[in-house]
Scaffold this motif. Structure first.
Motif, PDB file in Angstrom:
ATOM      1  N   ALA A  29      -5.346 -21.094 -29.051  1.00 25.09           N
ATOM      2  CA  ALA A  29      -4.421 -20.401 -28.630  1.00 25.09           C
ATOM      3  C   ALA A  29      -3.379 -20.705 -27.844  1.00 25.09           C
ATOM      4  O   ALA A  29      -2.197 -20.262 -27.911  1.00 25.09           O
ATOM      5  CB  ALA A  29      -4.700 -18.751 -28.126  1.00 25.09           C
ATOM      6  N   THR A  30      -3.763 -22.188 -27.195  1.00 20.63           N
ATOM      7  CA  THR A  30      -2.561 -22.477 -26.310  1.00 20.63           C
ATOM      8  C   THR A  30      -1.738 -21.645 -25.456  1.00 20.63           C
ATOM      9  O   THR A  30      -0.575 -21.422 -25.494  1.00 20.63           O
ATOM     10  CB  THR A  30      -1.460 -23.379 -27.060  1.00 20.63           C
ATOM     11  N   LEU A  31      -2.504 -20.936 -24.797  1.00 22.17           N
ATOM     12  CA  LEU A  31      -1.944 -19.923 -23.800  1.00 22.17           C
ATOM     13  C   LEU A  31      -1.418 -20.349 -22.546  1.00 22.17           C
ATOM     14  O   LEU A  31      -1.956 -21.346 -22.027  1.00 22.17           O
ATOM     15  CB  LEU A  31      -3.011 -18.795 -23.617  1.00 22.17           C
ATOM     16  N   ALA A  32      -0.283 -20.048 -22.001  1.00 22.43           N
ATOM     17  CA  ALA A  32       0.361 -20.501 -20.780  1.00 22.43           C
ATOM     18  C   ALA A  32       0.248 -19.319 -19.714  1.00 22.43           C
ATOM     19  O   ALA A  32       0.027 -18.035 -20.128  1.00 22.43           O
ATOM     20  CB  ALA A  32       1.774 -20.673 -21.006  1.00 22.43           C
ATOM     21  N   PRO A  33       0.392 -19.507 -18.266  1.00 20.58           N
ATOM     22  CA  PRO A  33       0.103 -18.375 -17.613  1.00 20.58           C
ATOM     23  C   PRO A  33       1.230 -17.444 -17.708  1.00 20.58           C
ATOM     24  O   PRO A  33       2.458 -17.933 -18.026  1.00 20.58           O
ATOM     25  CB  PRO A  33       0.544 -19.089 -16.243  1.00 20.58           C
ATOM     26  N   ASP A  34       0.984 -16.088 -17.498  1.00 19.75           N
ATOM     27  CA  ASP A  34       1.665 -15.092 -17.866  1.00 19.75           C
ATOM     28  C   ASP A  34       2.069 -14.783 -19.245  1.00 19.75           C
ATOM     29  O   ASP A  34       2.658 -13.767 -19.776  1.00 19.75           O
ATOM     30  CB  ASP A  34       3.121 -15.108 -17.041  1.00 19.75           C
ATOM     31  N   ASP A  35       1.628 -15.527 -20.359  1.00 18.80           N
ATOM     32  CA  ASP A  35       1.451 -15.180 -21.552  1.00 18.80           C
ATOM     33  C   ASP A  35       0.638 -13.741 -21.978  1.00 18.80           C
ATOM     34  O   ASP A  35       0.085 -13.635 -21.043  1.00 18.80           O
ATOM     35  CB  ASP A  35       1.058 -16.257 -22.575  1.00 18.80           C
ATOM     36  N   LEU A  36       1.173 -13.069 -22.641  1.00 18.74           N
ATOM     37  CA  LEU A  36       0.341 -11.687 -22.734  1.00 18.74           C
ATOM     38  C   LEU A  36      -0.524 -12.100 -24.201  1.00 18.74           C
ATOM     39  O   LEU A  36       0.094 -12.434 -25.134  1.00 18.74           O
ATOM     40  CB  LEU A  36       1.345 -10.409 -23.393  1.00 18.74           C
ATOM     41  N   VAL A  37      -1.696 -11.749 -23.974  1.00 21.93           N
ATOM     42  CA  VAL A  37      -2.722 -11.918 -25.071  1.00 21.93           C
ATOM     43  C   VAL A  37      -3.593 -10.474 -25.062  1.00 21.93           C
ATOM     44  O   VAL A  37      -3.998 -10.029 -24.201  1.00 21.93           O
ATOM     45  CB  VAL A  37      -3.593 -13.142 -24.632  1.00 21.93           C
ATOM     46  N   ILE A  38      -4.063 -10.300 -26.328  1.00 22.19           N
ATOM     47  CA  ILE A  38      -4.711  -9.034 -26.452  1.00 22.19           C
ATOM     48  C   ILE A  38      -6.260  -9.523 -27.072  1.00 22.19           C
ATOM     49  O   ILE A  38      -6.191 -10.239 -27.959  1.00 22.19           O
ATOM     50  CB  ILE A  38      -4.216  -8.140 -27.576  1.00 22.19           C
ATOM     51  N   ASP A  39      -7.432  -8.798 -26.571  1.00 16.34           N
ATOM     52  CA  ASP A  39      -8.671  -9.142 -26.731  1.00 16.34           C
ATOM     53  C   ASP A  39      -9.019  -7.780 -27.587  1.00 16.34           C
ATOM     54  O   ASP A  39      -9.530  -6.829 -26.769  1.00 16.34           O
ATOM     55  CB  ASP A  39      -9.611  -9.583 -25.893  1.00 16.34           C
ATOM     56  N   PHE A  40      -8.763  -7.639 -28.671  1.00 17.27           N
ATOM     57  CA  PHE A  40      -9.292  -6.433 -29.510  1.00 17.27           C
ATOM     58  C   PHE A  40     -10.837  -6.199 -29.502  1.00 17.27           C
ATOM     59  O   PHE A  40     -11.504  -7.219 -29.993  1.00 17.27           O
ATOM     60  CB  PHE A  40      -8.707  -6.305 -30.869  1.00 17.27           C
ATOM     61  N   GLY A  41     -11.212  -5.021 -29.040  1.00 13.26           N
ATOM     62  CA  GLY A  41     -12.765  -5.116 -29.469  1.00 13.26           C
ATOM     63  C   GLY A  41     -13.352  -6.006 -28.434  1.00 13.26           C
ATOM     64  O   GLY A  41     -14.465  -6.833 -28.703  1.00 13.26           O
ATOM     65  N   ALA A  42     -12.952  -5.793 -27.129  1.00  9.27           N
ATOM     66  CA  ALA A  42     -13.458  -6.534 -26.078  1.00  9.27           C
ATOM     67  C   ALA A  42     -14.978  -6.657 -25.853  1.00  9.27           C
ATOM     68  O   ALA A  42     -15.382  -7.557 -24.914  1.00  9.27           O
ATOM     69  CB  ALA A  42     -12.608  -6.494 -24.765  1.00  9.27           C
TER      70      ALA A  42
END
Length: 191
Positions: A29-42
């Motif tokens: 996903a190559t996420l950076a700090p403060d990116d918004l990410v959703i975990d559906f069905g967490a």
């Protein structure tokens, strides 16, 4: 040799518990700090915790009230917001977001329709655990359905790897796959 019988799982819930596929999802996903990410069905938050460790802002969506309460307690004070809602109905963010999740196999098509069917959805990318056969169908070079062809025209849908059924608790009857989805165009061109 006869195949080992598995116990019935009336809830239909199969939790991804193997560390390696979780790490591969989050890394892809190559996420950076403060990116918004959703975990559906967490669920219990195994993927949620790995996402939170990236510094990204995590939205953990969970339909089951017990899991949602546990998630709220577990991540209180962290960069995680828990939403007790169904992934089929929860409002999607208006700002660019990513999705990293092991979703219930039965709602794969519904979720992809929500994420990929509306040009106004600002999806940066998704790394999803879906049923193996479903991943093969949506990533085929010659889609059999017009809907899948429309998705493929706007997004790169790539089957990254097989995830064995043994990676889940309890194991489903079929293997899963890491499905990667990336827009073919820049989000600034939305409109």
């Amino acid at each position: 040799m006869p195949r080992a019988r598995t116990r019935p799982n009336p809830s239909g819930v199969h939790l991804l518990t193997a560390r390696r596929p979780i790490d591969q999802l989050v890394s892809a996903a190559t996420l950076a700090p403060d990116d918004l990410v959703i975990d559906f069905g967490a669920g219990p938050g195994v993927i949620t915790a790995a996402l939170a460790a990236t510094g990204a802002r995590v939205l953990a969506v969970e339909r089951d009230a017990r899991f949602a309460r546990r998630l709220s307690r577990r991540f209180d004070g962290h960069n995680v917001r828990v939403v007790h809602d169904d992934l089929r109905r929860v409002p999607l963010p208006r700002r660019p977001f990513s999705v990293v999740a092991s979703i219930p196999f039965a709602v794969s098509t519904t979720l992809l329709r929500r994420l990929l069917g509306d040009r106004r959805v600002p999806l940066r990318g998704a790394d999803l655990v879906v049923e193996w056969g479903f991943a093969r169908r949506v990533t085929t070079e010659w889609p059999g359905r017009a809907e899948t062809a429309r998705w493929a025209a706007r997004y790169d849908l790539v089957l990254r790897r097989r995830i064995p059924a043994a990676s889940f608790t309890p194991p489903p009857s079929v293997d899963a796959a890491h499905l990667s989805i990336r827009p073919r165009f820049n989000l600034s061109n939305l409109g």
